[in-house]
Design an enzyme around this catalytic site. Sequence first.
Site, PDB file in Angstrom:
ATOM      1  N   GLU A 264      57.376  42.326  -8.303  1.00 18.21           N
ATOM      2  CA  GLU A 264      57.676  43.533  -8.957  1.00 18.21           C
ATOM      3  C   GLU A 264      57.197  44.505  -7.690  1.00 18.21           C
ATOM      4  O   GLU A 264      55.886  44.915  -7.439  1.00 18.21           O
ATOM      5  CB  GLU A 264      56.728  43.783  -9.955  1.00 18.21           C
ATOM      6  CG  GLU A 264      57.271  45.063 -10.516  1.00 18.21           C
ATOM      7  CD  GLU A 264      56.700  45.835 -11.786  1.00 18.21           C
ATOM      8  OE1 GLU A 264      57.195  46.431 -12.838  1.00 18.21           O
ATOM      9  OE2 GLU A 264      55.244  45.250 -11.913  1.00 18.21           O
TER      10      GLU A 264
ATOM     11  N   ASP B 210      53.090  41.393 -11.163  1.00 15.24           N
ATOM     12  CA  ASP B 210      53.268  42.643 -11.553  1.00 15.24           C
ATOM     13  C   ASP B 210      52.428  43.625 -10.745  1.00 15.24           C
ATOM     14  O   ASP B 210      51.333  43.154 -10.093  1.00 15.24           O
ATOM     15  CB  ASP B 210      52.132  42.593 -13.094  1.00 15.24           C
ATOM     16  CG  ASP B 210      52.367  43.909 -13.687  1.00 15.24           C
ATOM     17  OD1 ASP B 210      53.438  44.615 -14.083  1.00 15.24           O
ATOM     18  OD2 ASP B 210      51.150  44.625 -13.575  1.00 15.24           O
TER      19      ASP B 210
END
Length: 707
Positions: free
Chosen positions: A379, A343
Amino acid sequence: MQTWPGRPYPLGATFDGSGTNFALFSEVAERVVLCLIDDDGSEEHVELEEVDAHVWHVYLPSVAPGTRYGYRVHGPYDPEQGHRCNPAKLLLDPYAKAIDGQIDGDESLFSYRFDDPDALNEDDSLGHTMTAVVVSPFFDWGHDRPPARDYHDSVIYEAHVRGLTMRHPEVPEEIRGTYAAIAHPAIVEHLVALGITAVELMPVHQFVNDPHLVEQGLSNYWGYNTIGFFAPHNGYAAYGTRGEQVMEFKSMVKALHEAGIEVILDVVYNHTAEGNHQGPTLSFRGIDNAAYYRLVDDDRAHYFDTTGTGNSLLMRSPHVLQLIMDSLRYWVEEMHVDGFRFDLAATLARQFHEVDRLSAFFDIVQQDPIISQVKLIAEPWDLGSGGYQVGGFPPLWTEWNGDYRDTVRDFWRGEASTLPQLASRLTGSSDLYEHSGRKPIASINFVTAHDGFTLTDLVSYDEKHNDANGEGGQDGESHNRSWNSGVEGPTDDPDVRALRARQRRNFLATLLLSQGVPMIAHGDELGRTQQGNNNVYCQDNELSWVDWELDEEREALLEFTRRLVHLRLEHPLLHRRRFFTGRDGRDPDAPSDALPDIEWFDITGERMDDEDWANSFARSVMVFLNGDAIDERDARGAEVVDDSFLLLLNAHSEPLGFTLPHAEYGETWTVVLDTDGAVSPGDELAAGATLTAEGRSVVVLVRESAL
């Protein structure tokens, strides 16, 4: 209690079959007390007197799995200098492998008074915070082996433990929303039938359920608020929380592996749940604040935040890097997971203010013999300056391709001047990845994900409808590149419903016929809706859970998705390992009239020229994929040959007649699928014939290999 000196490594609580070794890093600590918590909430204190290289340690022969514990760290409380030790706060072990309980938002969790932020709060947080649990490392894995799927053979399914299973009628009610539910045959069989090769689970590291959300009747549903990087989230355990969640998680992985499905974890190593300077003292902050967090250089009472969550971990700290690498290795070696999706990964690359692809974190991952061999998905953005880094990660990494999502959405909603970008995205985004020596597999292609509209909502709403979140519609992305197909929200209009159904099939067809690695968001194959809410981070309810009750329309979508996934998996041409070259890949010295590995045609059957590509009004294209010109070999060294395909993409609102290329490209073509249904699978067309593709539709044709 009998105590032995113990060892400084490994960090955390390690049970060896006879007793438990405890080890905690803190450079700033002046004294460390291990607190063993009884069932009645009382504490037994053990002074840690041994210190080696800032690691405090002790071995307790009498401590067994199931024991709850925490730490009290004595040291400076001087926020202006970045120090926030407070022994009144019971602290979680950063290496805790299981965690019991949740925080309740009580003022005792904070090191300041709510009515006087400058006053030190010395209220005891025991009873209001979480506790670590000693776990047993022993588990019968049997013959478990990682499926070890190559990227190019992968189809990823992004899923939420609760969201996927809470409403499944065949999953026993008492285990819904848990790791045991994911392992249930009903869920596994659905994934296998769909053709899924890897499940990417949204955060399962122990996270904090934010008190301010609980007060509003909401919760932290997504889980991007980690406090325990080694512990499976206890809220997803069906069979208790005193360490049993570890065994349950392992059983889930084992069951998925037996079905040939890999397990990828969505991990949040960029920040913790302790938030900004006004957040609670739960673990890292009270152990060694300045060693774990990135502080503002000239104002060390505050945190440098590139995540929008209040803090960022200090990636240039060797102890933070050790924590992350130890955590990753633990999940691979002990929990048998197959990879990670990071993330806001751009934050991991920030040693100072800029994003540095050669930062210490990437160097360490590159040389690690365990982590470098599993799937690593970034990401590739964060909220800081220069944080959008699609295409900027090192060769070992794959990336969520945000450009793919945006281009495909724009094309199917009819935006102008999208063809050149679409061509790049369909063929693996060589413009983003080839320069670094990466292949099409570097691109994790997706149209929808947990963050944003579902596939059904993408074709049903122009605007977000997030009122249920209680933030006045200020949360969530406002520029969604969506199109409601003429009516905002639900409708009984048959024409609008038919268009929406076709658009869903168009998106799925584009995704699964593109080079790269496709990722499907859970429930999109079932027509899942969130009623226009594009940010269900706090909605742990039926708004966000997958609805498994299928009507005829949703059943047809599921069957269409299954056929598409299996079509992709059965044809190596649709998931090549190398980029197209525009020539015969089997023979670099082939004559100029040899058929290339890819060719682009307009609707008249003529090759696209520069003027065609520059036509801002063009919303259609025909793509020839040559299965006889794949420059690849399989695992046994045999040359890869496949059937050839024609892809007809019509994003115009009206039907268009596509003239098939002349016989050189194939004398007879057979229809494989039509997202509109006007052309039947199995229909045959001769070279030069005209096929009418309905407005906003995809038609796929195939011819057998000539080799």
